[in-house]
Design an enzyme around this catalytic site. Sequence first.
Site, mmCIF file in Angstrom:
data_model
loop_
_atom_site.group_PDB
_atom_site.id
_atom_site.type_symbol
_atom_site.label_atom_id
_atom_site.label_comp_id
_atom_site.label_asym_id
_atom_site.label_seq_id
_atom_site.Cartn_x
_atom_site.Cartn_y
_atom_site.Cartn_z
ATOM 1 N N LEU A 86 0.840 -1.204 0.000
ATOM 2 C CA LEU A 86 0.000 0.000 0.000
ATOM 3 C C LEU A 86 0.877 1.258 0.000
ATOM 4 O O LEU A 86 2.064 1.186 0.346
ATOM 5 C CB LEU A 86 -0.897 -0.035 1.243
ATOM 6 C CG LEU A 86 -1.840 -1.248 1.286
ATOM 7 C CD1 LEU A 86 -2.384 -1.481 2.685
ATOM 8 C CD2 LEU A 86 -2.968 -1.055 0.287
ATOM 9 N N PRO A 87 0.284 2.412 -0.337
ATOM 10 C CA PRO A 87 1.135 3.591 -0.536
ATOM 11 C C PRO A 87 1.823 4.147 0.723
ATOM 12 O O PRO A 87 3.042 4.324 0.713
ATOM 13 C CB PRO A 87 0.173 4.638 -1.131
ATOM 14 C CG PRO A 87 -0.979 3.861 -1.679
ATOM 15 C CD PRO A 87 -1.077 2.620 -0.845
ATOM 16 N N THR A 117 6.509 0.704 1.668
ATOM 17 C CA THR A 117 7.594 1.450 2.311
ATOM 18 C C THR A 117 6.951 2.433 3.280
ATOM 19 O O THR A 117 6.259 3.365 2.856
ATOM 20 C CB THR A 117 8.428 2.240 1.273
ATOM 21 O OG1 THR A 117 8.897 1.337 0.287
ATOM 22 C CG2 THR A 117 9.595 2.945 1.940
ATOM 23 N N LYS A 192 15.503 -0.055 3.946
ATOM 24 C CA LYS A 192 14.905 0.537 2.739
ATOM 25 C C LYS A 192 15.059 2.063 2.740
ATOM 26 O O LYS A 192 15.449 2.669 1.742
ATOM 27 C CB LYS A 192 13.429 0.114 2.680
ATOM 28 C CG LYS A 192 12.587 0.802 1.647
ATOM 29 C CD LYS A 192 12.914 0.348 0.250
ATOM 30 C CE LYS A 192 12.085 1.114 -0.783
ATOM 31 N NZ LYS A 192 12.539 0.872 -2.142
ATOM 32 N N LYS A 267 8.239 11.037 -0.522
ATOM 33 C CA LYS A 267 7.649 10.356 0.639
ATOM 34 C C LYS A 267 8.725 9.618 1.436
ATOM 35 O O LYS A 267 8.810 9.734 2.658
ATOM 36 C CB LYS A 267 6.585 9.351 0.163
ATOM 37 C CG LYS A 267 5.932 8.585 1.279
ATOM 38 C CD LYS A 267 5.268 7.293 0.817
ATOM 39 C CE LYS A 267 6.298 6.256 0.503
ATOM 40 N NZ LYS A 267 5.802 4.878 0.469
HETATM 41 P P1 NAD Z 1 0.371 2.369 -6.180
HETATM 42 O O1 NAD Z 1 -0.212 3.666 -5.739
HETATM 43 O O2 NAD Z 1 0.580 2.117 -7.628
HETATM 44 O O3 NAD Z 1 -0.505 1.141 -5.595
HETATM 45 C C1 NAD Z 1 -1.126 1.130 -4.353
HETATM 46 C C2 NAD Z 1 -2.430 0.359 -4.446
HETATM 47 O O4 NAD Z 1 -3.014 0.290 -3.153
HETATM 48 C C3 NAD Z 1 -3.454 1.031 -5.363
HETATM 49 O O5 NAD Z 1 -3.923 0.084 -6.316
HETATM 50 C C4 NAD Z 1 -4.563 1.475 -4.408
HETATM 51 O O6 NAD Z 1 -5.859 1.438 -4.993
HETATM 52 C C5 NAD Z 1 -4.418 0.436 -3.316
HETATM 53 N N1 NAD Z 1 -4.993 0.837 -2.034
HETATM 54 C C6 NAD Z 1 -4.888 2.001 -1.378
HETATM 55 N N2 NAD Z 1 -5.519 1.932 -0.192
HETATM 56 C C7 NAD Z 1 -6.037 0.693 -0.090
HETATM 57 C C8 NAD Z 1 -6.796 0.006 0.903
HETATM 58 N N3 NAD Z 1 -7.145 0.590 2.052
HETATM 59 N N4 NAD Z 1 -7.156 -1.262 0.668
HETATM 60 C C9 NAD Z 1 -6.799 -1.876 -0.490
HETATM 61 N N5 NAD Z 1 -6.091 -1.289 -1.458
HETATM 62 C C10 NAD Z 1 -5.718 -0.018 -1.267
HETATM 63 O O7 NAD Z 1 1.771 2.245 -5.388
HETATM 64 P P2 NAD Z 1 3.017 1.305 -5.755
HETATM 65 O O8 NAD Z 1 3.916 2.005 -6.717
HETATM 66 O O9 NAD Z 1 2.526 -0.058 -6.056
HETATM 67 O O10 NAD Z 1 3.796 1.324 -4.349
HETATM 68 C C11 NAD Z 1 3.301 0.632 -3.209
HETATM 69 C C12 NAD Z 1 4.346 0.748 -2.102
HETATM 70 O O11 NAD Z 1 5.605 0.203 -2.563
HETATM 71 C C13 NAD Z 1 4.652 2.202 -1.678
HETATM 72 O O12 NAD Z 1 4.839 2.245 -0.295
HETATM 73 C C14 NAD Z 1 5.937 2.520 -2.433
HETATM 74 O O13 NAD Z 1 6.717 3.507 -1.773
HETATM 75 C C15 NAD Z 1 6.638 1.180 -2.439
HETATM 76 N N6 NAD Z 1 7.579 0.967 -3.555
HETATM 77 C C16 NAD Z 1 7.286 1.403 -4.810
HETATM 78 C C17 NAD Z 1 8.203 1.209 -5.846
HETATM 79 C C18 NAD Z 1 7.930 1.691 -7.254
HETATM 80 O O14 NAD Z 1 8.868 1.727 -8.063
HETATM 81 N N7 NAD Z 1 6.675 2.028 -7.591
HETATM 82 C C19 NAD Z 1 9.423 0.553 -5.578
HETATM 83 C C20 NAD Z 1 9.683 0.077 -4.286
HETATM 84 C C21 NAD Z 1 8.750 0.299 -3.272
#
Ligand code: NAD
Length: 317
Positions: A86-87, A117, A192, A267
């Site tokens: 999740l975000p 993260t 991380k 973030k």
């Molecule tokens: P994203 O915003 O693409 O995906 C998050 C998903 O969570 C969305 O589909 C959203 O609808 C869902 N969501 C939000 N609240 C929810 C809830 N209460 N119940 C169910 N679903 C819910 O984000 P992402 O890029 O997939 O990143 C997710 C995490 O991973 C973040 O913490 C980010 O910092 C970390 N991360 C991202 C990357 C990257 O390159 N994108 C790399 C490493 C780590």
Amino acid sequence: MAGTMMCFKFIKKSFTQGQRNYSKIGFVGLGNMGNSMAKNILKKGFKLSVYDINKSSMTNLIEAGATGASSPSEISKNSEVIITMLPTNDHVWQCYTSEDGLLNSANKNTLFIDSSTIDPSVSQNIYKECVKKDAQFIDGPVSGGVVGARDGTLTFMIGGNKKQYDESLPILESMGSRVVHCGDVGMGQVAKLCNNMLLAISMIGVSEVVNLADRLGLDPKVMTSILNTSTGRCWSSEIYPPVPGIIDTVPSSNDYQGGFMTSLMTKDLGLAQSAATRSGTPIPLGSLAHQIYRTLMTRGLNDKDFSIVYQFLKGNK
Ligand code: NAD
């Protein structure tokens, strides 16, 4: 000798039998990262239930054989292991602790793995909530980005009990090529955040020197190649250069699209900043990097890859 080998095999088998082998997995948060990670779990033959507040992000997984759930608590009822992706802090806390959240209907001994993260202290608080429900929790943030998620080559940084780390390996290895036990709960997040803070600092550093060279009359591509065979070499100069046209496949060569968004880097720097403030640790370069990325956000560059800091320093953004 043969007797010793048999005895060893017996002990090994007994040990493996002492471990839990999970087959019913739940996945919550199917965005840029989570959707591909869930797909890789399915490919390894695990039984998978999925949930996202955005229903359309579940469609491709249901078509591939996953079961769609209508709430986090429905995931809890049907899973032995639950992965969350999740975000932010708030999303994760709500998803675990709200009335319809994961913990209210968790079965005893469910293993939760949070790969988002977030702040290490939030992971530690969620762990305490899990203990109250006789459930297990480890934090397991990842590096490797959307490409690593798609290709199943992520690195997992795990904080938590070693037994649960061992038991989680077959599942995590379906999504990643490296799974590192970093220590107690929260230590995955510490690893991380520290890595991402250094990444931000190094990206700004490379952008700054290449721009200086450019303004003094040296071709930025030549400067980058000098860095890459000199002591200034790093991942940001060699694998992910911020100067367009050096490597075709990186975001800088594609109008800074895709990759790791400026909003996510901002973030993560904010999380590192709070952790440093709490622990009284000086992070002068991390703080400055945070301010620079926050300024990029005010320029509307949220959705651009974080290497766009090069264009910002050039005065183009
Ligand atoms: P994203 O915003 O693409 O995906 C998050 C998903 O969570 C969305 O589909 C959203 O609808 C869902 N969501 C939000 N609240 C929810 C809830 N209460 N119940 C169910 N679903 C819910 O984000 P992402 O890029 O997939 O990143 C997710 C995490 O991973 C973040 O913490 C980010 O910092 C970390 N991360 C991202 C990357 C990257 O390159 N994108 C790399 C490493 C780590």
